[in-house]
Design an enzyme around this catalytic site. Sequence first.
Site, PDB file in Angstrom:
ATOM      1  N   ASP A 246      60.312 137.018 -10.222  1.00 29.66           N
ATOM      2  CA  ASP A 246      59.264 136.034 -10.410  1.00 29.66           C
ATOM      3  C   ASP A 246      59.060 135.696 -11.884  1.00 29.66           C
ATOM      4  O   ASP A 246      58.952 136.588 -12.725  1.00 29.66           O
ATOM      5  CB  ASP A 246      57.954 136.577  -9.820  1.00 29.66           C
ATOM      6  CG  ASP A 246      56.804 135.602  -9.944  1.00 29.66           C
ATOM      7  OD1 ASP A 246      56.885 134.523  -9.332  1.00 29.66           O
ATOM      8  OD2 ASP A 246      55.831 135.915 -10.651  1.00 29.66           O
ATOM      9  N   ALA A 247      58.998 134.401 -12.186  1.00 26.76           N
ATOM     10  CA  ALA A 247      58.557 133.870 -13.483  1.00 26.76           C
ATOM     11  C   ALA A 247      59.100 134.638 -14.677  1.00 26.76           C
ATOM     12  O   ALA A 247      58.335 135.168 -15.487  1.00 26.76           O
ATOM     13  CB  ALA A 247      57.031 133.825 -13.518  1.00 26.76           C
ATOM     14  N   GLU A 283      63.387 133.127 -11.141  1.00 22.13           N
ATOM     15  CA  GLU A 283      62.564 131.930 -11.239  1.00 22.13           C
ATOM     16  C   GLU A 283      62.303 131.715 -12.717  1.00 22.13           C
ATOM     17  O   GLU A 283      61.791 132.600 -13.396  1.00 22.13           O
ATOM     18  CB  GLU A 283      61.229 132.095 -10.501  1.00 22.13           C
ATOM     19  CG  GLU A 283      60.341 130.856 -10.648  1.00 22.13           C
ATOM     20  CD  GLU A 283      58.878 131.115 -10.336  1.00 22.13           C
ATOM     21  OE1 GLU A 283      58.161 130.137 -10.065  1.00 22.13           O
ATOM     22  OE2 GLU A 283      58.443 132.277 -10.382  1.00 22.13           O
ATOM     23  N   ASP A 308      64.080 124.163 -10.498  1.00 15.54           N
ATOM     24  CA  ASP A 308      62.799 123.471 -10.433  1.00 15.54           C
ATOM     25  C   ASP A 308      62.929 121.979 -10.695  1.00 15.54           C
ATOM     26  O   ASP A 308      62.226 121.168 -10.081  1.00 15.54           O
ATOM     27  CB  ASP A 308      61.817 124.085 -11.431  1.00 15.54           C
ATOM     28  CG  ASP A 308      61.145 125.347 -10.904  1.00 15.54           C
ATOM     29  OD1 ASP A 308      61.331 125.651  -9.716  1.00 15.54           O
ATOM     30  OD2 ASP A 308      60.450 126.021 -11.674  1.00 15.54           O
ATOM     31  N   PHE A 310      65.323 119.974  -9.889  1.00 11.05           N
ATOM     32  CA  PHE A 310      65.756 119.321  -8.654  1.00 11.05           C
ATOM     33  C   PHE A 310      64.572 119.166  -7.709  1.00 11.05           C
ATOM     34  O   PHE A 310      64.371 118.101  -7.107  1.00 11.05           O
ATOM     35  CB  PHE A 310      66.879 120.120  -7.991  1.00 11.05           C
ATOM     36  CG  PHE A 310      67.248 119.627  -6.611  1.00 11.05           C
ATOM     37  CD1 PHE A 310      67.763 118.355  -6.429  1.00 11.05           C
ATOM     38  CD2 PHE A 310      67.082 120.437  -5.491  1.00 11.05           C
ATOM     39  CE1 PHE A 310      68.101 117.888  -5.154  1.00 11.05           C
ATOM     40  CE2 PHE A 310      67.404 119.991  -4.232  1.00 11.05           C
ATOM     41  CZ  PHE A 310      67.918 118.708  -4.057  1.00 11.05           C
ATOM     42  N   HIS A 376      56.864 128.730  -1.580  1.00 11.44           N
ATOM     43  CA  HIS A 376      55.471 129.190  -1.476  1.00 11.44           C
ATOM     44  C   HIS A 376      54.584 128.549  -2.530  1.00 11.44           C
ATOM     45  O   HIS A 376      53.434 128.180  -2.250  1.00 11.44           O
ATOM     46  CB  HIS A 376      55.428 130.721  -1.589  1.00 11.44           C
ATOM     47  CG  HIS A 376      55.754 131.231  -2.962  1.00 11.44           C
ATOM     48  ND1 HIS A 376      57.050 131.463  -3.379  1.00 11.44           N
ATOM     49  CD2 HIS A 376      54.959 131.530  -4.021  1.00 11.44           C
ATOM     50  CE1 HIS A 376      57.040 131.893  -4.625  1.00 11.44           C
ATOM     51  NE2 HIS A 376      55.785 131.942  -5.043  1.00 11.44           N
ATOM     52  N   ASP A 377      55.100 128.403  -3.763  1.00  8.02           N
ATOM     53  CA  ASP A 377      54.300 127.812  -4.835  1.00  8.02           C
ATOM     54  C   ASP A 377      54.045 126.330  -4.588  1.00  8.02           C
ATOM     55  O   ASP A 377      52.918 125.851  -4.688  1.00  8.02           O
ATOM     56  CB  ASP A 377      55.021 127.966  -6.179  1.00  8.02           C
ATOM     57  CG  ASP A 377      54.685 129.268  -6.879  1.00  8.02           C
ATOM     58  OD1 ASP A 377      53.583 129.804  -6.635  1.00  8.02           O
ATOM     59  OD2 ASP A 377      55.517 129.757  -7.656  1.00  8.02           O
ATOM     60  N   GLN A 378      55.111 125.612  -4.276  1.00  6.38           N
ATOM     61  CA  GLN A 378      54.998 124.167  -4.202  1.00  6.38           C
ATOM     62  C   GLN A 378      54.198 123.702  -2.991  1.00  6.38           C
ATOM     63  O   GLN A 378      53.718 122.566  -2.969  1.00  6.38           O
ATOM     64  CB  GLN A 378      56.398 123.543  -4.195  1.00  6.38           C
ATOM     65  CG  GLN A 378      57.263 123.935  -5.374  1.00  6.38           C
ATOM     66  CD  GLN A 378      56.655 123.571  -6.720  1.00  6.38           C
ATOM     67  OE1 GLN A 378      55.726 122.778  -6.806  1.00  6.38           O
ATOM     68  NE2 GLN A 378      57.167 124.157  -7.791  1.00  6.38           N
ATOM     69  N   GLY A 380      51.773 126.187  -1.362  1.00  5.80           N
ATOM     70  CA  GLY A 380      50.516 126.925  -1.430  1.00  5.80           C
ATOM     71  C   GLY A 380      49.639 126.588  -2.604  1.00  5.80           C
ATOM     72  O   GLY A 380      48.422 126.787  -2.548  1.00  5.80           O
ATOM     73  N   ASN A 381      50.222 126.077  -3.682  1.00  6.16           N
ATOM     74  CA  ASN A 381      49.405 125.739  -4.837  1.00  6.16           C
ATOM     75  C   ASN A 381      48.856 124.317  -4.776  1.00  6.16           C
ATOM     76  O   ASN A 381      48.246 123.837  -5.728  1.00  6.16           O
ATOM     77  CB  ASN A 381      50.206 125.935  -6.134  1.00  6.16           C
ATOM     78  CG  ASN A 381      50.325 127.402  -6.501  1.00  6.16           C
ATOM     79  OD1 ASN A 381      49.482 128.220  -6.142  1.00  6.16           O
ATOM     80  ND2 ASN A 381      51.389 127.760  -7.195  1.00  6.16           N
TER      81      ASN A 381
END
Length: 580
Positions: A246-247, A283, A308, A310, A376-378, A380-381
């Site tokens: 992650d990140a 990520e 990201d 893309f 999940h981010d794109q 859920g956020n």
Amino acid sequence: MHVFEVWAPNARTVEVKVGDAKFPLARKERGWWSGEAATAGPGVDYGFVLDGLEPPLPDPRSRWQPNGVHAQSRVVDDGAFQWSDRDWQSPPLSSALIYELHVGTFTPGGTFKAAESHLDYLKELGVTHVELMPIANFPGKRGWGYDGVDLYAPFSAYGEPDDLKHLVNACHEKGLAVLLDVVYNHLGPVGNYLGKFGPYFTSNHSTPWGDAVNFEEAGATEVRRFLIDNALMWLRDYHLDGLRLDAVHSFNDRSAIHFLEQLAGEVRRLEAAVGKHFMLIAESDLNDPRIVKAEEAGGYGLDAQWSDDFHHALFSVISGEREGYYADFGTLADLAKSLRCVFVYDGNYSEYRGRNHGRQVVGLSGHRFVGFVQNHDQVGNRAKGERVSHEAGVGRAKIASALVLTAPFVPMLFQGEEFGASAPFLYFTDYDDPELGRMISEGRKKEFVAFGWSPEEIPDPQSEETFTTSRLNWSELGDEPHASLLQWHKDLIALRRSRSELSDGNLNSVQVRFDEDAQWLVLERGALRIACNLGRESVELGIGSGAQVLLASDESISLSGTNIKLGPDSVAVLEVASQP
């Protein structure tokens, strides 16, 4: 009898408490303590007492926290589980279809055991790699998992450690590899006791989650060892096939050997020792290809990273969204560049960032990058956890999936995407600290009020209803439009499997034609053409002689000579004999 070890460089005394008995540990080199407890063994609970202060603290390397993040740890016997995957080897990443899922909302049961009931479904869909969102133990009974604090212990609400092993074993029996999302850039705010043991964090760097993980200052050798040993544990003891990191752009590490390079090197040595291949996927929003370049070429040596640019280019075109980082995207030219070059921002100026950003991808395969339109981010956020099919409609969702599954990248789906799940994926938490819970709820509202949302419309992260609303509804698979959207994904996945042009990662062979005004785009992969109409009017495109339609998203699509006619929000995959 059990031997306990813990790193606590600042402590004057360390004891392990088992039941009512305390056993002193002896100081070793570099701040390590070690000792035996005659009454301890598998299934026994224990905690560490530093400098005589009670209650005892959980083990930083606890293998199980059955009673939550504040309770004592439990000894686990890793050798007790009977594996049946001795000859298992995961499929290569170049042939992968990754399916990201959240254990708690993937099934009504929300456990490791419950997830096994849908493995046949994933296999039939064409999935090769199941990617689990973080499962390191975190506070409460529900959450995304990115606030983990017991990095070595599976989340107790999902099941026991052996339940996770059983899930991995069952996946391998069905030919499914398993990846795990791990979070090494920060820990959660509740139940994080690492700072009491040693300098795991540094105030010299700040993150959105507080002090940064100490990758480079005094004590960093053991902090890095803590994280790398954690990675090796998941791969070795739980037989996982790879990790998603992650990140990694949040790692503050100026060491001569970057943490990612060190991690990759140790994973390769584990590969050699056990005779199995493991994969590391990052990520990163750095747009830096060095993350996936080989160590010999001056890179960090990871296998792949999420793409990201893309996603941003594709989603902004599909949805019309231009807020936040989407302000840097929105044209078909951006989408075309992402398909051919990976990074839209590869050294050029980013208005959103206010500076030049990124570096060109040179000499790398598309297989080094994971492509998706949802994760999940794109999802859920977003304010209400809207999926692409909710936001843009089924027609555009089919266009998005067609481009994801025919792009030169490793494709990834997010749970329920393949059938246009009616359930959103919302942001949810379960903090037992009332003040922290209130801050999370109020912060979420303020975040989206700034974008014009009414506070009453924003689901409360702390509400159990927000969590249960996010569970997939598997009963809708036979209903429309879910059934046709599921079949569309199955057909695309089968086509990708059967045509070598689509699994080819050579970016130099990718061609894209588009018309910004008419809003059509054609992706060319060998003899295949993926023709998309994102405009409001029908379009007629020259496609080539001897063309035949392999897949069509709706009945508005028709061939006439060397041309194809596409209705609004439609897409077709064709095979041509020659260029138009």
